[in-house]
Design an enzyme around this catalytic site. Structure first.
Site, PDB file in Angstrom:
ATOM      1  N   PRO A   2       1.545  -0.478   5.843  1.00 31.63           N
ATOM      2  CA  PRO A   2       1.562  -1.234   7.096  1.00 31.63           C
ATOM      3  C   PRO A   2       1.835  -0.323   8.288  1.00 31.63           C
ATOM      4  O   PRO A   2       2.768   0.487   8.266  1.00 31.63           O
ATOM      5  CB  PRO A   2       2.693  -2.235   6.884  1.00 31.63           C
ATOM      6  CG  PRO A   2       2.760  -2.406   5.399  1.00 31.63           C
ATOM      7  CD  PRO A   2       2.441  -1.056   4.842  1.00 31.63           C
ATOM      8  N   GLU A   3       1.002  -0.430   9.322  1.00 30.45           N
ATOM      9  CA  GLU A   3       1.158   0.353  10.531  1.00 30.45           C
ATOM     10  C   GLU A   3       1.622  -0.564  11.657  1.00 30.45           C
ATOM     11  O   GLU A   3       1.999  -1.716  11.413  1.00 30.45           O
ATOM     12  CB  GLU A   3      -0.154   1.081  10.845  1.00 30.45           C
ATOM     13  CG  GLU A   3      -0.568   2.028   9.715  1.00 30.45           C
ATOM     14  CD  GLU A   3      -1.880   2.758   9.976  1.00 30.45           C
ATOM     15  OE1 GLU A   3      -2.367   2.763  11.113  1.00 30.45           O
ATOM     16  OE2 GLU A   3      -2.437   3.321   9.009  1.00 30.45           O
TER      17      GLU A   3
END
Length: 269
Positions: A2-3
């Site tokens: 996840p960014e």
């Protein structure tokens, strides 16, 4: 992993639902994440009101009167709001309880973090982080100044959390394509115009990803269990050998910093 868009999507889902509610404790089913979940988390949270849900880089901060809970989703984690009575699945390691609802952490690979920081002092993990790319201070002049004299490839510079936070592999690749910059170009060689274009493209890419609920490649879902859809808009990431959406040239892949980088050799000269 996840960014920024995925973490911010999670924050936006949690904040309006749980802020100002009192916690009734926590259920820790498996404390063995990247660092152990605090053994006394239940007693730390019980009776405390959730004051705010914030984000710094790829970290979520759940702020309570006595301190903050720092959460990182690792490579495969997600946070969902579920009824407390919902039976946990195999990889549901933690519930933060708010009466009849729970904030549930699912982390199949267990690379996430759940750490408690007492008081108002920022956690040491946050002390050396770079600028937020969605803040007003992030623009072409900032990027041009920060890049001066650096030989670091542009792709790796964008992924350096000590410079700019939250722009991971996916969004660095997509931003560089939009800006027409080869990922191997030394960041210090970019002049004011190209820095302004790159900064603008980073912000546009992140905003577009947020509008789509982030990207779901394997495990990510938002706080309501819904996947993100930005992967349907990728120009280059994961599209090796496919035709460029702008010029039809086959997309190429190279390894940079032990990560796969995707680019169009014609559009990104």
């Amino acid at each position: 992993m996840p960014e920024l868009p995925e973490v911010e999507t999670t924050r936006r889902g949690i904040a309006p639902e749980l802020t100002h509610l009192g916690s009734t404790g926590a259920i820790v089913r498996n404390a063995r994440l990247r660092h152990p979940i605090p053994e006394n988390l239940d007693s730390l949270l019980r009776g405390q009101t959730l004051l705010a849900v914030e984000r710094r880089a790829k970290y979520l901060l759940l702020r309570f009167p006595d301190g903050s809970l720092l959460v990182h989703l690792g490579m495969s984690g997600s946070l969902r709001i579920v009824p407390t009575a919902t039976p946990p699945a195999k990889h549901d390691h933690l519930d933060i309880l708010f009466g009849e609802r729970a904030l549930r952490l699912r982390d199949p690979r267990r690379f996430g973090l759940v750490l408690w920081q007492s008081g108002d002092t920022p956690h040491p993990l946050l002390e050396r982080l770079g600028i937020e790319p969605l803040d007003d201070g992030f623009d072409g002049p900032w990027l041009h100044t920060a890049a001066q004299g650096r030989k670091t490839p542009a792709k790796l510079f964008l992924m350096d959390g000590h410079q700019i936070v939250g722009v991971g592999n996916i969004y660095a690749s997509e931003s560089l394509f939009r800006a027409g910059i080869d990922p191997t170009t030394p960041i210090g060689e970019l002049g004011p115009r190209r820095c302004a274009r790159l900064a603008r493209c980073i912000r546009e890419t992140l905003h577009d990803a947020l509008a789509a609920g982030g990207s779901t490649l394997r495990d990510f879902v938002g706080s309501n269990g819904s996947p993100g859809y930005f992967q349907q808009q990728y120009f280059v990431y994961g599209r090796e050998g496919e035709a460029c959406r702008k010029c039809a040239t086959p997309i190429r892949k190279r390894i940079m910093g032990q990560r796969a980088s995707f680019y169009c050799p014609r559009c990104q000269r």
